[in-house]
Write a protein that holds these residues in place. Sequence first.
Motif, PDB file in Angstrom:
ATOM      1  N   GLU A 197       0.836  -1.202   0.000  1.00 33.10           N
ATOM      2  CA  GLU A 197       0.000   0.000   0.000  1.00 33.10           C
ATOM      3  C   GLU A 197       0.877   1.261   0.000  1.00 33.10           C
ATOM      4  OE1 GLU A 197      -4.166   0.567   2.037  1.00 33.10           O
ATOM      5  OE2 GLU A 197      -2.602   1.042   3.498  1.00 33.10           O
ATOM      6  N   VAL A 198       2.003   1.235   0.706  1.00 31.27           N
ATOM      7  CA  VAL A 198       2.899   2.384   0.765  1.00 31.27           C
ATOM      8  C   VAL A 198       3.744   2.508  -0.497  1.00 31.27           C
ATOM      9  CG1 VAL A 198       4.891   3.386   1.962  1.00 31.27           C
ATOM     10  CG2 VAL A 198       2.989   2.441   3.284  1.00 31.27           C
ATOM     11  N   GLN A 247      -1.800   5.756   8.082  1.00 27.90           N
ATOM     12  CA  GLN A 247      -1.965   4.659   9.032  1.00 27.90           C
ATOM     13  C   GLN A 247      -2.580   3.484   8.285  1.00 27.90           C
ATOM     14  OE1 GLN A 247      -0.982   4.335  12.179  1.00 27.90           O
ATOM     15  NE2 GLN A 247      -0.187   6.420  12.315  1.00 27.90           N
ATOM     16  N   PHE A 248      -2.091   2.303   8.568  1.00 23.01           N
ATOM     17  CA  PHE A 248      -2.647   1.132   7.890  1.00 23.01           C
ATOM     18  C   PHE A 248      -3.887   0.656   8.640  1.00 23.01           C
ATOM     19  CE2 PHE A 248      -2.936  -3.508   7.164  1.00 23.01           C
ATOM     20  CZ  PHE A 248      -3.152  -3.478   5.799  1.00 23.01           C
ATOM     21  N   ILE A 249      -5.040   0.891   8.044  1.00 24.35           N
ATOM     22  CA  ILE A 249      -6.311   0.466   8.654  1.00 24.35           C
ATOM     23  C   ILE A 249      -7.161  -0.300   7.648  1.00 24.35           C
ATOM     24  CG2 ILE A 249      -6.370   2.341  10.350  1.00 24.35           C
ATOM     25  CD1 ILE A 249      -8.229   3.860   8.475  1.00 24.35           C
ATOM     26  N   VAL A 305      -7.609  -4.622  -0.255  1.00 25.73           N
ATOM     27  CA  VAL A 305      -6.457  -4.078  -0.974  1.00 25.73           C
ATOM     28  C   VAL A 305      -6.107  -4.973  -2.156  1.00 25.73           C
ATOM     29  CG1 VAL A 305      -3.997  -3.500  -0.804  1.00 25.73           C
ATOM     30  CG2 VAL A 305      -5.546  -2.929   1.080  1.00 25.73           C
ATOM     31  N   PHE A 306      -6.152  -6.292  -1.944  1.00 29.09           N
ATOM     32  CA  PHE A 306      -5.834  -7.225  -3.024  1.00 29.09           C
ATOM     33  C   PHE A 306      -6.871  -7.129  -4.152  1.00 29.09           C
ATOM     34  CE2 PHE A 306      -5.308 -11.107  -5.353  1.00 29.09           C
ATOM     35  CZ  PHE A 306      -3.962 -11.416  -5.252  1.00 29.09           C
ATOM     36  N   ALA A 315      -6.309  -4.232  -6.281  1.00 24.87           N
ATOM     37  CA  ALA A 315      -5.137  -4.364  -7.153  1.00 24.87           C
ATOM     38  C   ALA A 315      -5.371  -5.335  -8.305  1.00 24.87           C
ATOM     39  CB  ALA A 315      -3.921  -4.808  -6.336  1.00 24.87           C
ATOM     40  N   PHE A 316      -6.095  -6.454  -8.023  1.00 24.69           N
ATOM     41  CA  PHE A 316      -6.195  -7.532  -9.019  1.00 24.69           C
ATOM     42  C   PHE A 316      -7.634  -7.896  -9.394  1.00 24.69           C
ATOM     43  CE2 PHE A 316      -2.237  -8.209  -6.631  1.00 24.69           C
ATOM     44  CZ  PHE A 316      -1.322  -8.090  -7.657  1.00 24.69           C
ATOM     45  N   GLY A 317      -8.600  -7.272  -8.722  1.00 18.84           N
ATOM     46  CA  GLY A 317      -9.991  -7.515  -9.096  1.00 18.84           C
ATOM     47  C   GLY A 317     -10.574  -8.788  -8.539  1.00 18.84           C
ATOM     48  N   ARG A 318      -9.891  -9.454  -7.614  1.00 19.28           N
ATOM     49  CA  ARG A 318     -10.421 -10.690  -7.041  1.00 19.28           C
ATOM     50  C   ARG A 318      -9.724 -10.951  -5.703  1.00 19.28           C
ATOM     51  NH1 ARG A 318      -6.803 -11.782 -10.941  1.00 19.28           N
ATOM     52  NH2 ARG A 318      -5.101 -13.230 -10.478  1.00 19.28           N
ATOM     53  N   ASN A 319     -10.277 -11.885  -4.953  1.00 18.69           N
ATOM     54  CA  ASN A 319      -9.651 -12.332  -3.724  1.00 18.69           C
ATOM     55  C   ASN A 319      -8.360 -13.070  -4.055  1.00 18.69           C
ATOM     56  OD1 ASN A 319      -9.230 -14.563  -1.538  1.00 18.69           O
ATOM     57  ND2 ASN A 319     -10.616 -13.075  -0.575  1.00 18.69           N
TER      58      ASN A 319
END
Length: 344
Positions: free
Chosen positions: A53-54, A89-91, A97-98, A101-105
Amino acid sequence: MDYYQILEVTRDADVATIKRKYKELAQKWHPSLHADNRSEAITKYREVTEAYEVLSQARYRVIYDQYGITGLKKGASNERGEKVGGDYQFISDPDEVFRDAFGRNPFTEFFDFSQVTPSEAKGIFTEFAQMSIPPSKEKAKPVIHDLACSLEELYLGATRRVDYEKQILQADGITTKTEKETATIHIKKGMKLGDEVVFPGVGNVAQNEIQGDVIFRITEKKHPLFKRKDSDLIYTANVTLGQALLGTIVKVTTLDKRILSIPVNEIIHPGYTQIVKGEGMPMHQAPPSTSSLAFSPLPTASSSTSPSPKAKESKKGDLIIRFEITFPEDLTEKQKELVAEAGL
């Protein structure tokens, strides 16, 4: 915590490489595959997600690269003294988030979630939620220094610049180092022994701590003429026996260099005192003073409960004059006759 090490990439890695490694490690550490060590897996999965994320967002990455994790999460000062960072802050939910980024679990392509019971799924998401909440932190111990002040400074008010040392986090966010700073301290009129000037949140800090305060505690230097008792000043005047009996004028040079001429018309006996109203120390009623630091853009704080300047000037303690009588070592015959005639 080193985000580059967590994602197993170099510091010059491009976004595509960071994204590829993130996908690989997120799938490796997803808690659904680690029933025997789920707690460790959740920690790893969270760290991998936070690192991605960072490092995948330029606005966070540039702050992290220059000021480390402390600058990223708590902020830092750049070369112009301006605050940068401090807004991350990571919350996040790692799975969200995944998906962004990729459109799926991360495991839908090879893990059958239909085999996970509702209670197991609830347990996984509860653990994620708990891991996302930053742990509570205790405030670091304050840096405390005595500030020795003259009576003149406490009577008139003064500004002092004082050097001190504190412990701060290094760029790795783990180890600490000693840093020297200079504080600009505004000594208010009437401050006394034990009063404090407090700089909140700019003192010591270590990993998992809230930055502590810097406190300067007032002490009073001995004065050659005056003693202080709360807001009163005590002055001892030396008089001759003749002055004690016949009266005199006592001259006192005040702390602001005025000269008071005080008539004494009564007989001065042992223990006699004379009080001059309103010529003592200013009465300081404000709460502990907070000032600004020379290295920080913080403004100089003022107390809303402080009286106005005129009110301060009108409220002072008293000047208490005590007397020491100097007796003659001997008398002439004529002097003895005069004393006898006077019936003394």
